[in-house]
Design a protein around this motif. Structure first.
Motif, PDB file in Angstrom:
ATOM      1  N   SER A  49       0.825  -1.210   0.000  1.00 29.57           N
ATOM      2  CA  SER A  49       0.000   0.000   0.000  1.00 29.57           C
ATOM      3  C   SER A  49       0.862   1.264   0.000  1.00 29.57           C
ATOM      4  O   SER A  49       0.428   2.314  -0.478  1.00 29.57           O
ATOM      5  N   LEU A  50       2.087   1.161   0.507  1.00 31.29           N
ATOM      6  CA  LEU A  50       2.985   2.319   0.493  1.00 31.29           C
ATOM      7  C   LEU A  50       3.501   2.619  -0.907  1.00 31.29           C
ATOM      8  O   LEU A  50       3.851   3.752  -1.214  1.00 31.29           O
ATOM      9  N   ASN A  51       3.560   1.608  -1.745  1.00 29.78           N
ATOM     10  CA  ASN A  51       4.092   1.783  -3.096  1.00 29.78           C
ATOM     11  C   ASN A  51       3.030   2.147  -4.123  1.00 29.78           C
ATOM     12  O   ASN A  51       3.353   2.460  -5.256  1.00 29.78           O
ATOM     13  N   GLU A  52       1.769   2.058  -3.735  1.00 30.47           N
ATOM     14  CA  GLU A  52       0.689   2.378  -4.659  1.00 30.47           C
ATOM     15  C   GLU A  52       0.291   3.842  -4.509  1.00 30.47           C
ATOM     16  O   GLU A  52       0.358   4.402  -3.417  1.00 30.47           O
ATOM     17  N   PRO A  53      -0.141   4.458  -5.603  1.00 28.72           N
ATOM     18  CA  PRO A  53      -0.624   5.838  -5.494  1.00 28.72           C
ATOM     19  C   PRO A  53      -1.804   5.897  -4.523  1.00 28.72           C
ATOM     20  O   PRO A  53      -2.612   4.996  -4.449  1.00 28.72           O
TER      21      PRO A  53
ATOM     22  N   GLN B 214       1.521   7.596   9.091  1.00 27.84           N
ATOM     23  CA  GLN B 214       0.861   7.210  10.345  1.00 27.84           C
ATOM     24  C   GLN B 214       0.167   5.852  10.191  1.00 27.84           C
ATOM     25  O   GLN B 214       0.237   5.014  11.089  1.00 27.84           O
ATOM     26  N   ASP B 215      -0.495   5.636   9.058  1.00 31.18           N
ATOM     27  CA  ASP B 215      -1.141   4.340   8.821  1.00 31.18           C
ATOM     28  C   ASP B 215      -0.113   3.213   8.822  1.00 31.18           C
ATOM     29  O   ASP B 215      -0.344   2.155   9.389  1.00 31.18           O
ATOM     30  N   PHE B 216       1.030   3.460   8.175  1.00 29.51           N
ATOM     31  CA  PHE B 216       2.078   2.445   8.147  1.00 29.51           C
ATOM     32  C   PHE B 216       2.592   2.159   9.555  1.00 29.51           C
ATOM     33  O   PHE B 216       2.779   0.998   9.934  1.00 29.51           O
ATOM     34  N   GLN B 217       2.819   3.194  10.347  1.00 25.71           N
ATOM     35  CA  GLN B 217       3.310   2.997  11.711  1.00 25.71           C
ATOM     36  C   GLN B 217       2.304   2.211  12.550  1.00 25.71           C
ATOM     37  O   GLN B 217       2.682   1.336  13.331  1.00 25.71           O
ATOM     38  N   THR B 218       1.019   2.498  12.366  1.00 27.61           N
ATOM     39  CA  THR B 218      -0.015   1.765  13.097  1.00 27.61           C
ATOM     40  C   THR B 218      -0.013   0.299  12.690  1.00 27.61           C
ATOM     41  O   THR B 218      -0.037  -0.597  13.540  1.00 27.61           O
ATOM     42  N   ARG B 219       0.055   0.055  11.382  1.00 25.95           N
ATOM     43  CA  ARG B 219       0.075  -1.328  10.893  1.00 25.95           C
ATOM     44  C   ARG B 219       1.337  -2.052  11.351  1.00 25.95           C
ATOM     45  O   ARG B 219       1.293  -3.224  11.715  1.00 25.95           O
ATOM     46  N   ALA B 220       2.461  -1.352  11.335  1.00 30.14           N
ATOM     47  CA  ALA B 220       3.717  -1.970  11.780  1.00 30.14           C
ATOM     48  C   ALA B 220       3.638  -2.335  13.266  1.00 30.14           C
ATOM     49  O   ALA B 220       4.093  -3.412  13.667  1.00 30.14           O
TER      50      ALA B 220
ATOM     51  N   ALA C 267      11.541  -1.665   8.025  1.00 30.88           N
ATOM     52  CA  ALA C 267      10.479  -0.711   8.335  1.00 30.88           C
ATOM     53  C   ALA C 267      11.038   0.705   8.472  1.00 30.88           C
ATOM     54  O   ALA C 267      10.441   1.674   7.989  1.00 30.88           O
ATOM     55  N   GLU C 268      12.193   0.834   9.108  1.00 27.28           N
ATOM     56  CA  GLU C 268      12.818   2.149   9.244  1.00 27.28           C
ATOM     57  C   GLU C 268      13.217   2.709   7.885  1.00 27.28           C
ATOM     58  O   GLU C 268      13.089   3.910   7.643  1.00 27.28           O
ATOM     59  N   ALA C 269      13.667   1.854   6.974  1.00 32.43           N
ATOM     60  CA  ALA C 269      14.025   2.308   5.627  1.00 32.43           C
ATOM     61  C   ALA C 269      12.799   2.856   4.897  1.00 32.43           C
ATOM     62  O   ALA C 269      12.882   3.887   4.222  1.00 32.43           O
ATOM     63  N   VAL C 270      11.673   2.194   5.060  1.00 34.37           N
ATOM     64  CA  VAL C 270      10.436   2.674   4.428  1.00 34.37           C
ATOM     65  C   VAL C 270      10.032   4.010   5.027  1.00 34.37           C
ATOM     66  O   VAL C 270       9.665   4.943   4.303  1.00 34.37           O
TER      67      VAL C 270
ATOM     68  N   ASN D 157      12.004   6.219   6.437  1.00 36.03           N
ATOM     69  CA  ASN D 157      12.972   7.220   5.966  1.00 36.03           C
ATOM     70  C   ASN D 157      12.645   7.649   4.542  1.00 36.03           C
ATOM     71  O   ASN D 157      12.753   8.829   4.205  1.00 36.03           O
ATOM     72  N   LYS D 158      12.227   6.710   3.709  1.00 33.24           N
ATOM     73  CA  LYS D 158      11.837   7.032   2.340  1.00 33.24           C
ATOM     74  C   LYS D 158      10.627   7.963   2.341  1.00 33.24           C
ATOM     75  O   LYS D 158      10.581   8.934   1.588  1.00 33.24           O
ATOM     76  N   LEU D 159       9.657   7.661   3.207  1.00 32.74           N
ATOM     77  CA  LEU D 159       8.478   8.534   3.315  1.00 32.74           C
ATOM     78  C   LEU D 159       8.865   9.928   3.790  1.00 32.74           C
ATOM     79  O   LEU D 159       8.356  10.928   3.285  1.00 32.74           O
ATOM     80  N   ASN D 160       9.761   9.995   4.751  1.00 31.93           N
ATOM     81  CA  ASN D 160      10.215  11.302   5.254  1.00 31.93           C
ATOM     82  C   ASN D 160      10.926  12.083   4.161  1.00 31.93           C
ATOM     83  O   ASN D 160      10.766  13.292   4.051  1.00 31.93           O
ATOM     84  N   ALA D 161      11.729  11.396   3.342  1.00 30.59           N
ATOM     85  CA  ALA D 161      12.433  12.064   2.254  1.00 30.59           C
ATOM     86  C   ALA D 161      11.450  12.588   1.215  1.00 30.59           C
ATOM     87  O   ALA D 161      11.613  13.706   0.697  1.00 30.59           O
ATOM     88  N   GLN D 162      10.409  11.823   0.921  1.00 23.47           N
ATOM     89  CA  GLN D 162       9.397  12.270  -0.031  1.00 23.47           C
ATOM     90  C   GLN D 162       8.644  13.471   0.501  1.00 23.47           C
ATOM     91  O   GLN D 162       8.286  14.370  -0.236  1.00 23.47           O
ATOM     92  N   GLU D 163       8.395  13.450   1.792  1.00 19.20           N
ATOM     93  CA  GLU D 163       7.668  14.550   2.447  1.00 19.20           C
ATOM     94  C   GLU D 163       8.446  15.854   2.372  1.00 19.20           C
ATOM     95  O   GLU D 163       7.884  16.921   2.174  1.00 19.20           O
TER      96      GLU D 163
END
Length: 127
Positions: free
Chosen positions: A44-48, A58-64, A114-117, A119-125
Motif C-alpha cells: 500500500s505504500l508503493n501504490e498511489p 501514520q497508517d504504516f506505523q499503526t500497521r507496523a 520498516a525504518e528504511a520505508v 525514511n523514504k516517506l520522510n524524504a518524499q515529504e
C-alpha cells in the motif's frame, strides 16, 4: 496465548500430542496472516494514494505496531510449544536456542526494513 499443558519430563499421550499439533496449526495460520498483512501494508505504500504523506506514514506505523504485536504473540506461542515438547522429551535441547537467535536476527532485519520505508516517506515529504 498458548500455554503448554504437560508437566516437565513426561511423555505425551495421543490427546496431548493432538492438542500441541492443533496449537502449532493455529500458530501457523497466524504466521500466514501476519505475512499477508505485512505484505499488503508494504504494498500500500508503493501504490498511489489519495492520502497525504503524513497520513500514509501514520497508517504504516499503526500497521507496523500491530504486526510486531502479532509477531510477539506468535513468537511466545512457538517458544511455549517448543518448550513443552522439549520437556516431554520430543525435541532436542538445541531447538529453543536456535529459534531465539534466528528470531532476534529476523526481528532486527524487519525493523531495519520498516525504518528504511519510513525514511523514504520522510524524504518524499521534505521534497
Amino acid at each position: 496465548m498458548y500455554k503448554p499443558t504437560i508437566p516437565p519430563t513426561t511423555r505425551l499421550t495421543a490427546e496431548e500430542a493432538t492438542k500441541h499439533l492443533n496449537n502449532l496449526q493455529k500458530l501457523d495460520e497466524e504466521i500466514i496472516a501476519l505475512l499477508t498483512h505485512a505484505s499488503s501494508s508494504l504494498q500500500s505504500l508503493n501504490e498511489p494514494s489519495t492520502q497525504s504523506v503524513d497520513q500514509a506514514k501514520q497508517d504504516f506505523q499503526t500497521r507496523a505496531s500491530k504486526f510486531f504485536a502479532g509477531l510477539e504473540s506468535v513468537t511466545v506461542g512457538l517458544r511455549r510449544e517448543a518448550k513443552a515438547l522439549q520437556d516431554a522429551d520430543v525435541l532436542g535441547s538445541t531447538v529453543t536456542t536456535k529459534a531465539e537467535w534466528v528470531g532476534r536476527q529476523k526481528e532486527r532485519e524487519a525493523i531495519a526494513a520498516a525504518e528504511a520505508v519510513l525514511n523514504k516517506l520522510n524524504a518524499q515529504e521534505s521534497d
